[in-house]
Design an enzyme around this catalytic site. Structure first.
Site, PDB file in Angstrom:
ATOM      1  N   HIS A  53    -113.708 -44.872 -38.755  1.00  0.00           N
ATOM      2  CA  HIS A  53    -114.573 -43.890 -38.107  1.00  0.00           C
ATOM      3  C   HIS A  53    -114.424 -42.530 -38.770  1.00  0.00           C
ATOM      4  O   HIS A  53    -113.458 -42.282 -39.507  1.00  0.00           O
ATOM      5  CB  HIS A  53    -114.290 -43.787 -36.609  1.00  0.00           C
TER       6      HIS A  53
HETATM    7  P1  TYD Z   1    -109.438 -46.356 -31.566  1.00  0.00           P
HETATM    8  O1  TYD Z   1    -110.210 -45.088 -31.820  1.00  0.00           O
HETATM    9  O2  TYD Z   1    -110.125 -47.639 -31.847  1.00  0.00           O
HETATM   10  O3  TYD Z   1    -108.072 -46.320 -32.397  1.00  0.00           O
HETATM   11  P2  TYD Z   1    -107.868 -46.141 -33.983  1.00  0.00           P
HETATM   12  O4  TYD Z   1    -109.027 -45.403 -34.502  1.00  0.00           O
HETATM   13  O5  TYD Z   1    -106.631 -45.343 -34.078  1.00  0.00           O
HETATM   14  O6  TYD Z   1    -107.730 -47.477 -34.590  1.00  0.00           O
HETATM   15  O7  TYD Z   1    -108.914 -46.304 -30.066  1.00  0.00           O
HETATM   16  C1  TYD Z   1    -108.555 -47.443 -29.325  1.00  0.00           C
HETATM   17  C2  TYD Z   1    -108.895 -47.204 -27.856  1.00  0.00           C
HETATM   18  O8  TYD Z   1    -108.127 -46.121 -27.328  1.00  0.00           O
HETATM   19  C3  TYD Z   1    -110.347 -46.861 -27.655  1.00  0.00           C
HETATM   20  O9  TYD Z   1    -110.793 -47.527 -26.467  1.00  0.00           O
HETATM   21  C4  TYD Z   1    -110.357 -45.375 -27.391  1.00  0.00           C
HETATM   22  C5  TYD Z   1    -108.991 -45.123 -26.792  1.00  0.00           C
HETATM   23  N1  TYD Z   1    -108.429 -43.803 -27.139  1.00  0.00           N
HETATM   24  C6  TYD Z   1    -108.282 -42.834 -26.170  1.00  0.00           C
HETATM   25  O10 TYD Z   1    -108.620 -43.035 -24.984  1.00  0.00           O
HETATM   26  N2  TYD Z   1    -107.734 -41.629 -26.503  1.00  0.00           N
HETATM   27  C7  TYD Z   1    -107.357 -41.346 -27.770  1.00  0.00           C
HETATM   28  O11 TYD Z   1    -106.866 -40.229 -28.057  1.00  0.00           O
HETATM   29  C8  TYD Z   1    -107.518 -42.365 -28.792  1.00  0.00           C
HETATM   30  C9  TYD Z   1    -107.109 -42.108 -30.206  1.00  0.00           C
HETATM   31  C10 TYD Z   1    -108.051 -43.569 -28.431  1.00  0.00           C
END
Ligand code: TYD
Length: 138
Positions: A53
């Site tokens: 992302h």
């Molecule tokens: P995600 O963005 O997929 O993690 P990464 O990019 O690090 O692989 O996040 C996983 C889940 O956690 C998603 O449902 C969103 C939630 N989340 C939060 O609620 N708060 C946060 O600060 C982060 C990073 C994720």
């Protein structure tokens, strides 16, 4: 500026002594933003790709406080890969940069410092949408 210059690898000062290592990261000093959020990722294995992302607002610093991982960083044109494998190093990722984290070692603990509170709406999770947004900005 090249992408690597915009996303510098940061080396943090070692305040360790004979008792062990100590690394301090102060918002606005060792890193170029005030820290509003901290999260960490662990028990991701070598088959997993995370991230995938770009963020419209958030800036991040990624640090492997234990173990190793890699970060692929791109702006849609340039690309480079950073191996995070020392608690004293991090990589700065400004807003609107696409990143993938992968190749996690079994003991990897990836600490992420963020400039914002979480807001799912500022995430661009579709790479084609990201490229479209970047074209508008160029
Ligand atoms: P995600 O963005 O997929 O993690 P990464 O990019 O690090 O692989 O996040 C996983 C889940 O956690 C998603 O449902 C969103 C939630 N989340 C939060 O609620 N708060 C946060 O600060 C982060 C990073 C994720």
């Amino acid at each position: 500026m090249t992408l690597e210059e915009r996303c510098p690898v940061l080396q943090f000062a070692d305040l360790g002594d004979e008792r062990g290592k100590l690394v301090v990261i102060e918002g606005g000093m060792a890193i170029p933003f005030q820290i509003r959020r901290v999260f960490y990722i662990y028990e991701s294995d070598s088959t997993v790709v995370r991230g995938q992302h770009a963020n419209k607002e958030s800036e991040f610093v990624l640090i492997n406080v234990a173990g190793k991982s890699k970060v692929r960083i791109t702006d849609g044109k340039e690309e480079f890969i950073v191996q995070l494998d020392k608690p004293m190093m991090g990589v700065y990722i400004p807003s609107m940069i696409w990143k993938d984290m992968y190749d996690f070692s079994a003991d990897s603990v990836l600490l992420v410092l963020a400039s914002t509170h979480y807001n799912g709406k500022e995430y661009i999770r579709d790479y084609k949408d990201y490229l479209t947004e970047m074209e508008k900005m160029r």
